[in-house]
Design an enzyme around this catalytic site. Structure first.
Site, PDB file in Angstrom:
ATOM      1  N   GLU A  46      43.183  88.402  -2.449  1.00  0.00           N
ATOM      2  CA  GLU A  46      42.211  88.753  -1.482  1.00  0.00           C
ATOM      3  C   GLU A  46      41.365  89.840  -1.990  1.00  0.00           C
ATOM      4  O   GLU A  46      42.111  91.048  -2.353  1.00  0.00           O
ATOM      5  CB  GLU A  46      43.052  88.852  -0.133  1.00  0.00           C
ATOM      6  CG  GLU A  46      42.059  89.136   1.201  1.00  0.00           C
ATOM      7  CD  GLU A  46      43.031  89.363   2.247  1.00  0.00           C
ATOM      8  OE1 GLU A  46      42.441  88.839   3.491  1.00  0.00           O
ATOM      9  OE2 GLU A  46      44.182  89.791   2.170  1.00  0.00           O
ATOM     10  N   LYS A 118      38.416  82.574   6.226  1.00  0.00           N
ATOM     11  CA  LYS A 118      39.832  82.889   6.965  1.00  0.00           C
ATOM     12  C   LYS A 118      40.042  82.595   8.427  1.00  0.00           C
ATOM     13  O   LYS A 118      39.098  83.320   8.914  1.00  0.00           O
ATOM     14  CB  LYS A 118      40.061  84.409   6.463  1.00  0.00           C
ATOM     15  CG  LYS A 118      41.490  84.576   7.153  1.00  0.00           C
ATOM     16  CD  LYS A 118      41.738  86.014   6.411  1.00  0.00           C
ATOM     17  CE  LYS A 118      43.135  86.872   6.838  1.00  0.00           C
ATOM     18  NZ  LYS A 118      43.219  88.183   6.249  1.00  0.00           N
ATOM     19  N   CYS A 159      45.557  85.094   2.859  1.00  0.00           N
ATOM     20  CA  CYS A 159      46.555  86.196   3.381  1.00  0.00           C
ATOM     21  C   CYS A 159      47.604  85.979   4.818  1.00  0.00           C
ATOM     22  O   CYS A 159      48.464  85.158   4.639  1.00  0.00           O
ATOM     23  CB  CYS A 159      45.955  87.489   3.424  1.00  0.00           C
ATOM     24  SG  CYS A 159      46.944  88.936   3.366  1.00  0.00           S
TER      25      CYS A 159
END
Length: 284
Positions: A46, A118, A159
């Site tokens: 990321e 995300k 993440c």
């Protein structure tokens, strides 16, 4: 000795900073290293292209996926004939105050094959650490994304998604993923407590390979990442790991999709899953 059906993959570990050119130079070196090692896919962590000195800095460098920053990385993939997982790219948002934290898959010709924005944003008061408010400058995504590749069907995440098993269940059981990609920049505190165990749990419960590329070390005075890039097989065994959590480099492993099939045949959880009415269960 790798099996005849094995496919070589790699995961990068690096310490991105607030210098686009410096980060690109590091990524270029790692791409060449992975290509020389015979990897078909290299996964970056990321925020591979930029980490600001304070929250929200990345909005100023955000660009569309057809902008010059992403085009540089597309050229890297094409020049080295390797697929790239570019996790956590700062994609320009719908207004000047926001960006999308976007995981981009680029093939070995430099073509963007897929992108995932995300969904779960990191709004957390880390125990013993600092307060993070990713939603203050990031738009959440809405779509679950999987894409076919030479090393299997890839399930995309970024993440903090790692803490929400539902997304990985959907990737496995609805989108038929075989390999889960988890590019990350875990904090030092949360990484030490939960990074490895969460990754191994996602591998075991989905019977997928997991490739987790990690940011590491200090990005400035206020931000530090845990590191520990890992490649994990569908049985939950770590098959690739860098010698230490702080170095910049790549970890390489050979994965075998026939092993995915074998694990799933011996423990057929896809057939044994029972529908659960969560609303009914909550009322009992």
């Amino acid at each position: 000795m790798p099996s005849p059906n094995s496919l070589r993959v790699a995961a990068a570990q690096m310490t991105s900073v607030s210098d686009l050119a410096a980060n690109f130079a590091t990524c270029s070196r790692l791409v060449k290293e992975a290509a020389s090692a015979g990897a078909k896919l290299l996964c970056f962590p990321e925020a591979f292209s930029y980490v600001g000195t304070k929250d929200g800095d990345s909005v100023s460098v955000a660009q569309p996926l057809d902008g010059p920053i992403m085009n540089q990385y597309r050229s890297l993939a094409r020049e080295s004939s390797i697929w790239l997982s570019l996790g956590g790219f700062q994609e320009k948002g719908s207004d000047p105050q926001h960006l999308c934290n976007t995981h981009v898959i680029v093939d070995d010709t430099g073509k963007i094959r897929s992108s995932y924005r995300k969904i779960h944003l990191f709004d957390v008061d880390v125990p013993g650490g600092r307060v993070y408010k990713e939603s203050s400058f990031t738009e959440p995504g809405e779509d679950i994304v999987a894409v076919d590749s030479p090393i299997g069907r890839l399930g995309l995440s970024v993440c903090y998604d790692l803490r929400f098993p539902e997304i990985y269940q959907l990737l496995r059981f609805q989108h038929e993923a075989q390999v889960l990609l988890v590019p990350s920049a875990f904090t030092a505190v949360t990484g030490a407590a939960h990074w490895e165990i969460l990754l191994r749990a996602r591998a075991i419960e989905t019977q997928c390979y997991v490739i987790a590329a990690a940011q590491t070390g200090k990005h400035g005075d206020k931000r530090e990442s845990y590191g520990d890039s890992l490649i994990i097989d569908p049985w939950g065994t770590i098959v690739g790991r860098l010698p230490d959590r702080l170095s910049t480099g790549i970890v390489v492993a050979d994965i075998d999709l026939s092993f995915v099939d074998s694990v799933r045949e011996k423990m057929p959880i896809a057939k044994q899953r029972m529908p659960i009415d969560f609303w009914k269960a909550a009322s009992l």
